[in-house]
Design a protein around this motif. Structure first.
Motif, PDB file in Angstrom:
ATOM      1  N   ASP A  82       0.834  -1.208   0.000  1.00 27.81           N
ATOM      2  CA  ASP A  82       0.000   0.000   0.000  1.00 27.81           C
ATOM      3  C   ASP A  82       0.867   1.254   0.000  1.00 27.81           C
ATOM      4  O   ASP A  82       0.576   2.229  -0.712  1.00 27.81           O
ATOM      5  CB  ASP A  82      -0.922   0.011   1.223  1.00 27.81           C
ATOM      6  CG  ASP A  82      -2.066  -0.986   1.109  1.00 27.81           C
ATOM      7  OD1 ASP A  82      -2.265  -1.533   0.004  1.00 27.81           O
ATOM      8  OD2 ASP A  82      -2.745  -1.223   2.132  1.00 27.81           O
ATOM      9  N   THR A  83       1.936   1.238   0.801  1.00 30.45           N
ATOM     10  CA  THR A  83       2.817   2.407   0.875  1.00 30.45           C
ATOM     11  C   THR A  83       3.530   2.633  -0.454  1.00 30.45           C
ATOM     12  O   THR A  83       3.686   3.775  -0.911  1.00 30.45           O
ATOM     13  CB  THR A  83       3.843   2.233   2.009  1.00 30.45           C
ATOM     14  OG1 THR A  83       3.154   1.946   3.236  1.00 30.45           O
ATOM     15  CG2 THR A  83       4.672   3.496   2.200  1.00 30.45           C
ATOM     16  N   GLN A  84       3.956   1.553  -1.085  1.00 27.45           N
ATOM     17  CA  GLN A  84       4.589   1.673  -2.398  1.00 27.45           C
ATOM     18  C   GLN A  84       3.626   2.277  -3.418  1.00 27.45           C
ATOM     19  O   GLN A  84       4.005   3.159  -4.202  1.00 27.45           O
ATOM     20  CB  GLN A  84       5.060   0.296  -2.867  1.00 27.45           C
ATOM     21  CG  GLN A  84       6.230  -0.259  -2.074  1.00 27.45           C
ATOM     22  CD  GLN A  84       6.584  -1.682  -2.466  1.00 27.45           C
ATOM     23  OE1 GLN A  84       5.782  -2.390  -3.080  1.00 27.45           O
ATOM     24  NE2 GLN A  84       7.780  -2.119  -2.111  1.00 27.45           N
ATOM     25  N   GLN A  85       2.387   1.819  -3.402  1.00 27.46           N
ATOM     26  CA  GLN A  85       1.391   2.338  -4.343  1.00 27.46           C
ATOM     27  C   GLN A  85       1.100   3.812  -4.082  1.00 27.46           C
ATOM     28  O   GLN A  85       0.983   4.616  -5.019  1.00 27.46           O
ATOM     29  CB  GLN A  85       0.109   1.510  -4.245  1.00 27.46           C
ATOM     30  CG  GLN A  85       0.257   0.084  -4.765  1.00 27.46           C
ATOM     31  CD  GLN A  85      -0.955  -0.784  -4.473  1.00 27.46           C
ATOM     32  OE1 GLN A  85      -1.922  -0.333  -3.850  1.00 27.46           O
ATOM     33  NE2 GLN A  85      -0.911  -2.035  -4.912  1.00 27.46           N
ATOM     34  N   GLN A  86       0.991   4.181  -2.815  1.00 24.31           N
ATOM     35  CA  GLN A  86       0.716   5.579  -2.471  1.00 24.31           C
ATOM     36  C   GLN A  86       1.875   6.480  -2.879  1.00 24.31           C
ATOM     37  O   GLN A  86       1.665   7.591  -3.377  1.00 24.31           O
ATOM     38  CB  GLN A  86       0.440   5.690  -0.968  1.00 24.31           C
ATOM     39  CG  GLN A  86      -0.870   5.046  -0.538  1.00 24.31           C
ATOM     40  CD  GLN A  86      -0.926   4.777   0.961  1.00 24.31           C
ATOM     41  OE1 GLN A  86       0.000   5.094   1.694  1.00 24.31           O
ATOM     42  NE2 GLN A  86      -2.017   4.177   1.411  1.00 24.31           N
ATOM     43  N   ALA A  87       3.105   5.997  -2.682  1.00 24.35           N
ATOM     44  CA  ALA A  87       4.273   6.788  -3.074  1.00 24.35           C
ATOM     45  C   ALA A  87       4.357   6.929  -4.589  1.00 24.35           C
ATOM     46  O   ALA A  87       4.793   7.965  -5.105  1.00 24.35           O
ATOM     47  CB  ALA A  87       5.542   6.145  -2.524  1.00 24.35           C
ATOM     48  N   SER A  88       3.942   5.896  -5.314  1.00 21.16           N
ATOM     49  CA  SER A  88       3.946   5.963  -6.778  1.00 21.16           C
ATOM     50  C   SER A  88       2.888   6.935  -7.287  1.00 21.16           C
ATOM     51  O   SER A  88       3.121   7.692  -8.235  1.00 21.16           O
ATOM     52  CB  SER A  88       3.695   4.572  -7.370  1.00 21.16           C
ATOM     53  OG  SER A  88       4.720   3.672  -7.021  1.00 21.16           O
ATOM     54  N   ALA A  89       1.726   6.919  -6.648  1.00 19.19           N
ATOM     55  CA  ALA A  89       0.622   7.771  -7.091  1.00 19.19           C
ATOM     56  C   ALA A  89       0.874   9.239  -6.771  1.00 19.19           C
ATOM     57  O   ALA A  89       0.515  10.127  -7.562  1.00 19.19           O
ATOM     58  CB  ALA A  89      -0.677   7.305  -6.440  1.00 19.19           C
ATOM     59  N   ALA A  90       1.476   9.512  -5.620  1.00 16.31           N
ATOM     60  CA  ALA A  90       1.755  10.896  -5.211  1.00 16.31           C
ATOM     61  C   ALA A  90       3.121  10.926  -4.543  1.00 16.31           C
ATOM     62  O   ALA A  90       3.223  10.891  -3.309  1.00 16.31           O
ATOM     63  CB  ALA A  90       0.675  11.404  -4.260  1.00 16.31           C
TER      64      ALA A  90
ATOM     65  N   LEU B 281      14.005  -1.349   4.748  1.00 20.39           N
ATOM     66  CA  LEU B 281      14.968  -1.805   3.747  1.00 20.39           C
ATOM     67  C   LEU B 281      14.275  -2.475   2.565  1.00 20.39           C
ATOM     68  O   LEU B 281      14.896  -2.680   1.511  1.00 20.39           O
ATOM     69  CB  LEU B 281      15.983  -2.759   4.381  1.00 20.39           C
ATOM     70  CG  LEU B 281      16.964  -2.108   5.359  1.00 20.39           C
ATOM     71  CD1 LEU B 281      17.862  -3.152   6.009  1.00 20.39           C
ATOM     72  CD2 LEU B 281      17.805  -1.037   4.670  1.00 20.39           C
ATOM     73  N   ARG B 282      13.007  -2.816   2.722  1.00 15.57           N
ATOM     74  CA  ARG B 282      12.212  -3.332   1.605  1.00 15.57           C
ATOM     75  C   ARG B 282      11.468  -2.210   0.877  1.00 15.57           C
ATOM     76  O   ARG B 282      11.227  -2.295  -0.323  1.00 15.57           O
ATOM     77  CB  ARG B 282      11.222  -4.385   2.107  1.00 15.57           C
ATOM     78  CG  ARG B 282      11.893  -5.690   2.502  1.00 15.57           C
ATOM     79  CD  ARG B 282      10.955  -6.631   3.239  1.00 15.57           C
ATOM     80  NE  ARG B 282      11.565  -7.939   3.445  1.00 15.57           N
ATOM     81  CZ  ARG B 282      12.442  -8.208   4.403  1.00 15.57           C
ATOM     82  NH1 ARG B 282      12.812  -7.260   5.257  1.00 15.57           N
ATOM     83  NH2 ARG B 282      12.957  -9.417   4.517  1.00 15.57           N
ATOM     84  N   LEU B 283      11.118  -1.177   1.613  1.00 13.97           N
ATOM     85  CA  LEU B 283      10.430  -0.042   1.002  1.00 13.97           C
ATOM     86  C   LEU B 283      11.397   0.851   0.226  1.00 13.97           C
ATOM     87  O   LEU B 283      11.056   1.371  -0.850  1.00 13.97           O
ATOM     88  CB  LEU B 283       9.734   0.778   2.096  1.00 13.97           C
ATOM     89  CG  LEU B 283       9.074   2.091   1.663  1.00 13.97           C
ATOM     90  CD1 LEU B 283       7.944   1.826   0.670  1.00 13.97           C
ATOM     91  CD2 LEU B 283       8.557   2.851   2.885  1.00 13.97           C
ATOM     92  N   ALA B 284      12.601   1.035   0.746  1.00  9.13           N
ATOM     93  CA  ALA B 284      13.540   2.001   0.178  1.00  9.13           C
ATOM     94  C   ALA B 284      13.873   1.769  -1.297  1.00  9.13           C
ATOM     95  O   ALA B 284      13.942   2.736  -2.068  1.00  9.13           O
ATOM     96  CB  ALA B 284      14.820   2.034   1.021  1.00  9.13           C
ATOM     97  N   PRO B 285      14.106   0.520  -1.762  1.00  6.93           N
ATOM     98  CA  PRO B 285      14.416   0.345  -3.190  1.00  6.93           C
ATOM     99  C   PRO B 285      13.310   0.850  -4.116  1.00  6.93           C
ATOM    100  O   PRO B 285      13.595   1.387  -5.195  1.00  6.93           O
ATOM    101  CB  PRO B 285      14.605  -1.175  -3.318  1.00  6.93           C
ATOM    102  CG  PRO B 285      15.039  -1.613  -1.956  1.00  6.93           C
ATOM    103  CD  PRO B 285      14.265  -0.740  -1.012  1.00  6.93           C
ATOM    104  N   HIS B 286      12.064   0.689  -3.704  1.00  4.35           N
ATOM    105  CA  HIS B 286      10.951   1.201  -4.516  1.00  4.35           C
ATOM    106  C   HIS B 286      10.996   2.726  -4.569  1.00  4.35           C
ATOM    107  O   HIS B 286      10.803   3.327  -5.640  1.00  4.35           O
ATOM    108  CB  HIS B 286       9.622   0.728  -3.925  1.00  4.35           C
ATOM    109  CG  HIS B 286       8.427   1.176  -4.704  1.00  4.35           C
ATOM    110  ND1 HIS B 286       7.978   0.512  -5.833  1.00  4.35           N
ATOM    111  CD2 HIS B 286       7.588   2.239  -4.536  1.00  4.35           C
ATOM    112  CE1 HIS B 286       6.927   1.142  -6.322  1.00  4.35           C
ATOM    113  NE2 HIS B 286       6.662   2.186  -5.551  1.00  4.35           N
ATOM    114  N   LEU B 287      11.264   3.349  -3.439  1.00  2.00           N
ATOM    115  CA  LEU B 287      11.363   4.806  -3.401  1.00  2.00           C
ATOM    116  C   LEU B 287      12.553   5.291  -4.225  1.00  2.00           C
ATOM    117  O   LEU B 287      12.477   6.319  -4.906  1.00  2.00           O
ATOM    118  CB  LEU B 287      11.499   5.284  -1.950  1.00  2.00           C
ATOM    119  CG  LEU B 287      10.375   4.877  -0.990  1.00  2.00           C
ATOM    120  CD1 LEU B 287      10.692   5.349   0.424  1.00  2.00           C
ATOM    121  CD2 LEU B 287       9.030   5.430  -1.451  1.00  2.00           C
ATOM    122  N   LYS B 288      13.639   4.531  -4.173  1.00  2.00           N
ATOM    123  CA  LYS B 288      14.828   4.877  -4.956  1.00  2.00           C
ATOM    124  C   LYS B 288      14.517   4.854  -6.444  1.00  2.00           C
ATOM    125  O   LYS B 288      14.942   5.746  -7.199  1.00  2.00           O
ATOM    126  CB  LYS B 288      15.954   3.896  -4.623  1.00  2.00           C
ATOM    127  CG  LYS B 288      17.278   4.195  -5.308  1.00  2.00           C
ATOM    128  CD  LYS B 288      18.338   3.199  -4.854  1.00  2.00           C
ATOM    129  CE  LYS B 288      19.695   3.499  -5.487  1.00  2.00           C
ATOM    130  NZ  LYS B 288      20.727   2.527  -5.017  1.00  2.00           N
TER     131      LYS B 288
END
Length: 374
Positions: A76-84, A99-106
């Motif tokens: 959910d956090t990955q999707q929210q960060a992608s959308a906005a 450490l699992r969320l950070a690569p997506h944000l990167k």
């Protein structure tokens, strides 16, 4: 309005993240904070998208029941960060999640600041490598990992520990605590598996010590999250007269010495100048798995020992967590003994390595510098 994604995955991280939000909002009221965290962040004004702090657990077997929910929060956090996409992500501790969320944000090009970066207390190069791959920069309360971060080319700022500010008044008041009659603080932790493993031998140690000190008082810390039924059952089984107080600080404030579960609370004990024995015990299955797969084994895990790089606080683990052993180890710390005086000096030295007051404000400086450069 600048947007900051903030994550905090346990009550301690939630508390420190909330302090950081408060400091930032005082300087930049226009900032918007959102992300999976806990009630403290929500109270500080963040839009908490999921109660990640509720899933806090230590040990692989304790976290297993929560894995599906944790994965859902991650997705959910990955999707929210992608959308906005936020302007900045501040990822507080909680390596299993961050450490699992950070690569997506990167991949989205979002700058990522690690506050209380995972493993920073240990100075482990292996852990530092994982942090360097995931984060853009870190703000750390501990000096141990700075050399590793530097070798890896990760921008790192030593901000000090916010507990220095939080506990200053209580530390000053605790200097007036008399040695006689002795008071021992029993801090078995806040989670069910910790209390199940450690409260019983702590109470047994108190019973043994009372044979030599009939007027000895035992003060047990009961965290708000402690399972009430289990806690009451263990106290009833012990049949020992004890005083139960709400929270570790209330117990340590009046104590002569303590039996303290490993963790941040040993750092609090150091800041309060409280001589103590640090202990930890897990289930037999968890112990076998850890002994088999966790390598190298850390020599020091009481926080004062980690800071000093030597054995200043006695550590007792697993099969040495027994009533007689804890009583024998704690007894010299209940009097004006050479052992007590030496540990008091060592704790003061450890505290010096945490830096002076103002840690949260220094962390806020790092956040704003990254935000302005984003």
């Amino acid at each position: 309005m600048p947007s900051i994604l903030i994550t905090a995955g346990d009550p301690s991280g939630d508390h420190q993240a909330a302090r950081l939000i408060t400091a930032l909002r005082a300087r930049r009221p226009d900032l918007e904070f959102w992300g999976p965290a806990g009630p403290a962040c929500e109270q500080a004004g963040a839009r908490v998208t999921a109660n990640l702090a509720r899933l806090s657990a230590i040990g692989a077997f304790d976290v297993l029941p929560h894995l599906p929910e944790a994965r859902r929060i991650l997705l959910d956090t990955q999707q929210q960060a992608s959308a906005a996409p936020p302007d900045l992500a501040v990822l507080v501790d909680c390596g299993a999640f961050n450490l699992r969320l950070a690569p997506h944000l990167k991949a989205l090009g979002i700058p990522r600041l690690g506050y209380f970066p995972p493993g920073s207390w240990s100075g482990s190069l292996r852990r530092a490598e994982a942090v360097a791959q995931a984060y853009s920069a870190v703000a750390t309360p501990f000096p141990q990992a700075l050399d590793a971060y530097d070798k890896l080319g990760l921008p790192a700022t030593l901000v000090g520990h916010p507990l220095v500010d939080e506990l200053a008044d209580l530390a000053a008041a605790r200097r007036e605590v008399p040695l006689d009659p002795p008071v021992i603080a029993l801090l078995p932790g806040s989670r069910g598996h910790e209390i199940r493993q450690m409260l019983r031998p702590m109470l047994e140690a108190a019973r043994i010590l009372r044979a030599d000190w009939p007027h000895l008082r035992a003060v047990v810390s009961r965290a708000p999250t402690a399972p009430a039924k289990l806690f009451d059952q263990l106290l009833a089984e012990a049949g020992l007269e004890v005083e139960v107080v709400a929270g570790s600080r209330a117990a340590m404030a009046q104590a002569t010495a303590g039996l303290i579960k490993s963790g941040t609370v040993t750092l609090e004990a150091a800041l309060l100048g409280l001589p103590h024995v640090c202990l930890y015990r897990v289930s037999l299955l968890a112990y076998v798995v850890a002994w088999t797969y966790v390598w190298p084994k850390p020599e020091f895990w009481a926080m004062p020992n980690v800071l000093l790089g030597r054995m200043a606080v006695p550590q007792r683990f697993q099969f040495k967590v027994t009533g007689p052993e804890l009583a024998r180890t704690l007894a010299p710390l209940l009097t004006d003994s050479p052992e007590r005086r030496q540990q008091a000096a060592d704790l003061a030295e450890a505290v010096e390595r945490l830096g002076g007051p103002g840690a949260t404000e220094r962390a806020a400086d790092v956040v704003l510098a990254m935000l302005d450069g984003a």
